[in-house]
Design a protein around this motif. Structure first.
Motif, PDB file in Angstrom:
ATOM      1  N   GLY A 192       0.795  -1.226   0.000  1.00  0.00           N
ATOM      2  CA  GLY A 192       0.000   0.000   0.000  1.00  0.00           C
ATOM      3  C   GLY A 192       0.824   1.271   0.000  1.00  0.00           C
ATOM      4  N   LYS A 193       2.113   1.168  -0.313  1.00  0.00           N
ATOM      5  CA  LYS A 193       2.993   2.341  -0.290  1.00  0.00           C
ATOM      6  C   LYS A 193       2.483   3.461  -1.191  1.00  0.00           C
ATOM      7  CE  LYS A 193       6.592   0.060  -1.661  1.00  0.00           C
ATOM      8  NZ  LYS A 193       6.072  -1.295  -1.782  1.00  0.00           N
ATOM      9  N   THR A 194       2.135   3.126  -2.423  1.00  0.00           N
ATOM     10  CA  THR A 194       1.701   4.153  -3.371  1.00  0.00           C
ATOM     11  C   THR A 194       0.424   4.833  -2.899  1.00  0.00           C
ATOM     12  OG1 THR A 194       2.752   2.983  -5.198  1.00  0.00           O
ATOM     13  CG2 THR A 194       1.055   4.590  -5.779  1.00  0.00           C
ATOM     14  N   THR A 195      -0.514   4.065  -2.391  1.00  0.00           N
ATOM     15  CA  THR A 195      -1.774   4.630  -1.899  1.00  0.00           C
ATOM     16  C   THR A 195      -1.529   5.559  -0.717  1.00  0.00           C
ATOM     17  OG1 THR A 195      -2.957   2.661  -2.640  1.00  0.00           O
ATOM     18  CG2 THR A 195      -4.070   4.050  -1.012  1.00  0.00           C
ATOM     19  N   VAL A 196      -0.659   5.153   0.197  1.00  0.00           N
ATOM     20  CA  VAL A 196      -0.316   5.994   1.351  1.00  0.00           C
ATOM     21  C   VAL A 196       0.357   7.278   0.863  1.00  0.00           C
ATOM     22  CG1 VAL A 196       1.169   6.167   3.394  1.00  0.00           C
ATOM     23  CG2 VAL A 196      -0.192   4.097   3.006  1.00  0.00           C
ATOM     24  N   TYR A 217      18.048   7.007   4.898  1.00  0.00           N
ATOM     25  CA  TYR A 217      17.119   8.100   5.177  1.00  0.00           C
ATOM     26  C   TYR A 217      16.010   7.640   6.122  1.00  0.00           C
ATOM     27  CZ  TYR A 217      19.316  10.682   1.414  1.00  0.00           C
ATOM     28  OH  TYR A 217      20.220  11.350   0.631  1.00  0.00           O
ATOM     29  N   PRO A 218      15.377   8.584   6.836  1.00  0.00           N
ATOM     30  CA  PRO A 218      14.249   8.227   7.701  1.00  0.00           C
ATOM     31  C   PRO A 218      13.117   7.613   6.870  1.00  0.00           C
ATOM     32  CG  PRO A 218      14.797  10.575   7.912  1.00  0.00           C
ATOM     33  CD  PRO A 218      15.670  10.010   6.850  1.00  0.00           C
ATOM     34  N   LYS A 219      12.492   6.594   7.452  1.00  0.00           N
ATOM     35  CA  LYS A 219      11.476   5.849   6.714  1.00  0.00           C
ATOM     36  C   LYS A 219      10.180   5.712   7.499  1.00  0.00           C
ATOM     37  CE  LYS A 219      14.979   2.846   4.709  1.00  0.00           C
ATOM     38  NZ  LYS A 219      16.055   3.488   5.441  1.00  0.00           N
ATOM     39  N   ILE A 220       9.097   5.700   6.739  1.00  0.00           N
ATOM     40  CA  ILE A 220       7.809   5.241   7.239  1.00  0.00           C
ATOM     41  C   ILE A 220       7.631   3.848   6.657  1.00  0.00           C
ATOM     42  CG2 ILE A 220       5.306   5.602   7.241  1.00  0.00           C
ATOM     43  CD1 ILE A 220       6.730   7.902   8.629  1.00  0.00           C
ATOM     44  N   GLU A 221       7.514   2.856   7.500  1.00  0.00           N
ATOM     45  CA  GLU A 221       7.277   1.501   7.001  1.00  0.00           C
ATOM     46  C   GLU A 221       5.784   1.322   6.746  1.00  0.00           C
ATOM     47  OE1 GLU A 221       7.742  -3.233   8.166  1.00  0.00           O
ATOM     48  OE2 GLU A 221       8.544  -1.714   9.529  1.00  0.00           O
ATOM     49  N   VAL A 222       5.442   0.756   5.605  1.00  0.00           N
ATOM     50  CA  VAL A 222       4.061   0.428   5.275  1.00  0.00           C
ATOM     51  C   VAL A 222       3.966  -1.097   5.335  1.00  0.00           C
ATOM     52  CG1 VAL A 222       2.210   0.625   3.577  1.00  0.00           C
ATOM     53  CG2 VAL A 222       3.887   2.481   3.806  1.00  0.00           C
TER      54      VAL A 222
END
Length: 170
Positions: A14-18, A106-111
């Motif tokens: 769901g990375k693209t949707t987020v 780099y800082p990441k948001i994990e999906v």
């Protein structure tokens, strides 16, 4: 320096949707967002019937598509450019949002979607937040897929306001 935040996770998480939701929310707030999408292998813009494809097939090393509203620059490469190299070429944004490149620093948001059956990416990957379909107890902010405004708030507070405060203190 332009702040950078990556969205990483396995395919179909769901990375693209987020990213679509977060970019929409942040641009509605007046921020100028640039996105970088990592893609494995070759890709085409428009397919074989389009002139840009015909130009590349004919041997052009670079094709620039330009109109009154858009500009696309396609460059043939001998090897993949690093994310750092790509980011250094961006000079006119408030935030760079990147999809992929999960092994970079780099800082990441994990999906994360539990239904895919994958393990989480791991704690040593500079993960600063998590979007998940499960309620998880973490030592970082966790967002449900329905909480994109809250995720945008987090990014604004952590990356965009921090940048604004740096500029004001100079």
């Amino acid at each position: 320096m332009i702040p950078v935040i990556l969205f990483s996770g396995y395919s179909n998480s769901g990375k693209t949707t987020v990213i679509e939701s977060v970019v929409s929310e942040l641009t509605d707030r007046g921020y100028d967002i640039t996105t970088v999408k990592h893609h494995k292998g070759d890709f085409e813009l428009g397919g074989e019937e389009k002139d840009s494809y015909k130009h590349m097939r004919a041997g052009a090393s670079r094709v620039i598509l330009s109109s009154d509203t858009q500009l696309v620059d396609i460059v043939k490469l001998e090897s993949e450019r690093s994310l750092n190299s790509i980011i250094k070429g961006i000079s006119d944004a408030d935030l760079i949002v990147v999809e992929g490149y999960k092994s970079t620093v780099y800082p990441k948001i994990e999906v994360y979607r539990s239904e895919l059956g994958h393990k989480r990416l791991g704690k040593n990957r500079n993960i600063v937040g998590l979007v998940s379909d499960e309620s998880l107890e973490e030592f970082m902010p966790v967002f449900n897929f329905s909480e994109m405004k809250k995720l945008a708030d987090f990014i604004e507070d952590s990356f965009l306001r921090a940048k604004s405060e740096e500029v004001l203190s100079c």
